[in-house]
Design a protein around this motif. Sequence first.
Motif, PDB file in Angstrom:
ATOM      1  N   ASN A 181     -14.518  13.558  18.875  1.00  0.00           N
ATOM      2  CA  ASN A 181     -15.821  14.159  18.598  1.00  0.00           C
ATOM      3  C   ASN A 181     -16.728  13.250  17.771  1.00  0.00           C
ATOM      4  OD1 ASN A 181     -15.107  16.540  19.934  1.00  0.00           O
ATOM      5  ND2 ASN A 181     -14.136  17.379  18.106  1.00  0.00           N
ATOM      6  N   GLY A 182     -16.333  11.996  17.645  1.00  0.00           N
ATOM      7  CA  GLY A 182     -17.141  11.065  16.857  1.00  0.00           C
ATOM      8  C   GLY A 182     -17.263   9.733  17.543  1.00  0.00           C
ATOM      9  N   PHE A 183     -16.596   8.739  16.980  1.00  0.00           N
ATOM     10  CA  PHE A 183     -16.757   7.358  17.432  1.00  0.00           C
ATOM     11  C   PHE A 183     -16.532   7.179  18.925  1.00  0.00           C
ATOM     12  CE2 PHE A 183     -15.043   3.208  18.467  1.00  0.00           C
ATOM     13  CZ  PHE A 183     -15.984   2.357  17.913  1.00  0.00           C
ATOM     14  N   THR A 184     -15.411   7.699  19.446  1.00  0.00           N
ATOM     15  CA  THR A 184     -15.078   7.432  20.843  1.00  0.00           C
ATOM     16  C   THR A 184     -16.063   8.091  21.801  1.00  0.00           C
ATOM     17  OG1 THR A 184     -12.730   7.205  20.293  1.00  0.00           O
ATOM     18  CG2 THR A 184     -13.270   7.546  22.592  1.00  0.00           C
ATOM     19  N   SER A 185     -16.504   9.307  21.490  1.00  0.00           N
ATOM     20  CA  SER A 185     -17.479   9.956  22.366  1.00  0.00           C
ATOM     21  C   SER A 185     -18.805   9.212  22.344  1.00  0.00           C
ATOM     22  CB  SER A 185     -17.678  11.422  21.965  1.00  0.00           C
ATOM     23  OG  SER A 185     -18.208  11.524  20.663  1.00  0.00           O
ATOM     24  N   TYR A 186     -19.200   8.695  21.171  1.00  0.00           N
ATOM     25  CA  TYR A 186     -20.431   7.909  21.085  1.00  0.00           C
ATOM     26  C   TYR A 186     -20.302   6.626  21.903  1.00  0.00           C
ATOM     27  CZ  TYR A 186     -21.310  10.873  16.979  1.00  0.00           C
ATOM     28  OH  TYR A 186     -21.481  11.921  16.127  1.00  0.00           O
ATOM     29  N   LEU A 187     -19.163   5.965  21.775  1.00  0.00           N
ATOM     30  CA  LEU A 187     -18.917   4.729  22.516  1.00  0.00           C
ATOM     31  C   LEU A 187     -18.933   4.996  24.017  1.00  0.00           C
ATOM     32  CD1 LEU A 187     -18.118   1.760  22.773  1.00  0.00           C
ATOM     33  CD2 LEU A 187     -15.742   2.430  22.353  1.00  0.00           C
ATOM     34  N   HIS A 188     -18.271   6.074  24.432  1.00  0.00           N
ATOM     35  CA  HIS A 188     -18.227   6.427  25.855  1.00  0.00           C
ATOM     36  C   HIS A 188     -19.631   6.663  26.402  1.00  0.00           C
ATOM     37  CE1 HIS A 188     -17.291   9.357  29.258  1.00  0.00           C
ATOM     38  NE2 HIS A 188     -16.687   8.232  29.608  1.00  0.00           N
ATOM     39  N   GLU A 189     -20.458   7.346  25.634  1.00  0.00           N
ATOM     40  CA  GLU A 189     -21.818   7.630  26.081  1.00  0.00           C
ATOM     41  C   GLU A 189     -22.643   6.347  26.190  1.00  0.00           C
ATOM     42  OE1 GLU A 189     -25.022   9.625  27.521  1.00  0.00           O
ATOM     43  OE2 GLU A 189     -22.961  10.343  27.265  1.00  0.00           O
ATOM     44  N   GLU A 190     -22.477   5.440  25.238  1.00  0.00           N
ATOM     45  CA  GLU A 190     -23.213   4.175  25.295  1.00  0.00           C
ATOM     46  C   GLU A 190     -22.788   3.349  26.501  1.00  0.00           C
ATOM     47  OE1 GLU A 190     -25.739   3.301  23.658  1.00  0.00           O
ATOM     48  OE2 GLU A 190     -25.748   4.763  22.037  1.00  0.00           O
ATOM     49  N   LEU A 191     -21.512   3.363  26.821  1.00  0.00           N
ATOM     50  CA  LEU A 191     -21.026   2.653  28.002  1.00  0.00           C
ATOM     51  C   LEU A 191     -21.644   3.243  29.266  1.00  0.00           C
ATOM     52  CD1 LEU A 191     -17.254   2.310  27.029  1.00  0.00           C
ATOM     53  CD2 LEU A 191     -18.904   0.448  27.145  1.00  0.00           C
ATOM     54  N   LYS A 192     -21.684   4.560  29.353  1.00  0.00           N
ATOM     55  CA  LYS A 192     -22.288   5.218  30.510  1.00  0.00           C
ATOM     56  C   LYS A 192     -23.757   4.866  30.633  1.00  0.00           C
ATOM     57  CE  LYS A 192     -21.590   9.584  31.040  1.00  0.00           C
ATOM     58  NZ  LYS A 192     -21.443  11.020  30.675  1.00  0.00           N
ATOM     59  N   GLN A 193     -24.461   4.895  29.500  1.00  0.00           N
ATOM     60  CA  GLN A 193     -25.892   4.580  29.515  1.00  0.00           C
ATOM     61  C   GLN A 193     -26.138   3.139  29.943  1.00  0.00           C
ATOM     62  OE1 GLN A 193     -28.511   6.530  29.047  1.00  0.00           O
ATOM     63  NE2 GLN A 193     -27.425   8.395  28.480  1.00  0.00           N
ATOM     64  N   SER A 194     -25.144   2.282  29.722  1.00  0.00           N
ATOM     65  CA  SER A 194     -25.260   0.876  30.105  1.00  0.00           C
ATOM     66  C   SER A 194     -24.783   0.622  31.524  1.00  0.00           C
ATOM     67  CB  SER A 194     -24.450   0.007  29.123  1.00  0.00           C
ATOM     68  OG  SER A 194     -24.957   0.137  27.815  1.00  0.00           O
ATOM     69  N   GLY A 195     -24.444   1.679  32.240  1.00  0.00           N
ATOM     70  CA  GLY A 195     -24.014   1.540  33.623  1.00  0.00           C
ATOM     71  C   GLY A 195     -22.587   1.056  33.778  1.00  0.00           C
ATOM     72  N   ILE A 196     -21.757   1.275  32.757  1.00  0.00           N
ATOM     73  CA  ILE A 196     -20.374   0.811  32.770  1.00  0.00           C
ATOM     74  C   ILE A 196     -19.452   2.012  32.976  1.00  0.00           C
ATOM     75  CG2 ILE A 196     -18.552  -0.220  31.355  1.00  0.00           C
ATOM     76  CD1 ILE A 196     -20.808  -1.861  30.010  1.00  0.00           C
ATOM     77  N   ALA A 197     -18.601   1.922  33.983  1.00  0.00           N
ATOM     78  CA  ALA A 197     -17.689   3.025  34.310  1.00  0.00           C
ATOM     79  C   ALA A 197     -16.508   3.010  33.342  1.00  0.00           C
ATOM     80  CB  ALA A 197     -17.200   2.898  35.746  1.00  0.00           C
ATOM     81  N   ALA A 198     -16.455   4.000  32.476  1.00  0.00           N
ATOM     82  CA  ALA A 198     -15.407   4.069  31.459  1.00  0.00           C
ATOM     83  C   ALA A 198     -14.579   5.334  31.647  1.00  0.00           C
ATOM     84  CB  ALA A 198     -16.009   4.036  30.063  1.00  0.00           C
ATOM     85  N   PHE A 199     -13.253   5.181  31.596  1.00  0.00           N
ATOM     86  CA  PHE A 199     -12.360   6.332  31.696  1.00  0.00           C
ATOM     87  C   PHE A 199     -12.052   6.840  30.298  1.00  0.00           C
ATOM     88  CE2 PHE A 199      -8.319   8.476  31.582  1.00  0.00           C
ATOM     89  CZ  PHE A 199      -8.317   9.269  32.728  1.00  0.00           C
TER      90      PHE A 199
END
Length: 209
Positions: free
Chosen positions: A79-97
């Motif tokens: 609910n913090g760092f990892t969710s923020y990181l995941h969202e930034e990756l998505k916004q950058s067009g990077i497919a993250a699991f």
Amino acid sequence: MEGGPCKLPQARNCSLLPHQIPWDFGDPDRSKVLPTSPNKRMLWKDKKIRQGFQGAIGESSHTYRYDVFLSFRGKDTRNGFTSYLHEELKQSGIAAFMDEEELGKGEEIAPPILRAIGESRISIVVFSKNYASSSWCLDELVRIVECRDTMGQIVWPVFYKVDPSDVRRHRGRYGEALIHHEERLKSNGGDSEKVKRWRKTLTKAANVS
């Protein structure tokens, strides 16, 4: 789900805005933060990190389902760092699991997770204080390092509010967690070699540049 949004610590000699997330909380170099705007197609202000990440995605000759696999302890950072990181990756067009369910229900890691690791170009491992308390996380890490050794997968460790030397040398909470796993496996008649593999893997992963 345990925990809530993480509170970012104050950086030394500078202040971070709420939308700026330190990449390595154990690193005094606080310039390595996620982008200040999701519209910027960059992951970090550090040019070398950004170029290295983009190069790693673009240079591989293999076909992958995911660009990035995120390994993390849910109750620490979901609910913090990892969710923020995941969202930034998505916004950058990077497919993250990012696994949507809390790990730790049972002794064996789910086959879909193992497949996702093998289908990823890069694994980002978020070492948080309770990471080693989960046998699932440790089994994930074993698979990640195996993929690094056999397939050339890139592994990036992130030390979230933990000292890298504690991970590398199995001290503090990491040492306590490994001792607990060892005692539990002995009492249950489990595979005592597992803890040895976990120790070796933690050291290896923490030493990745």
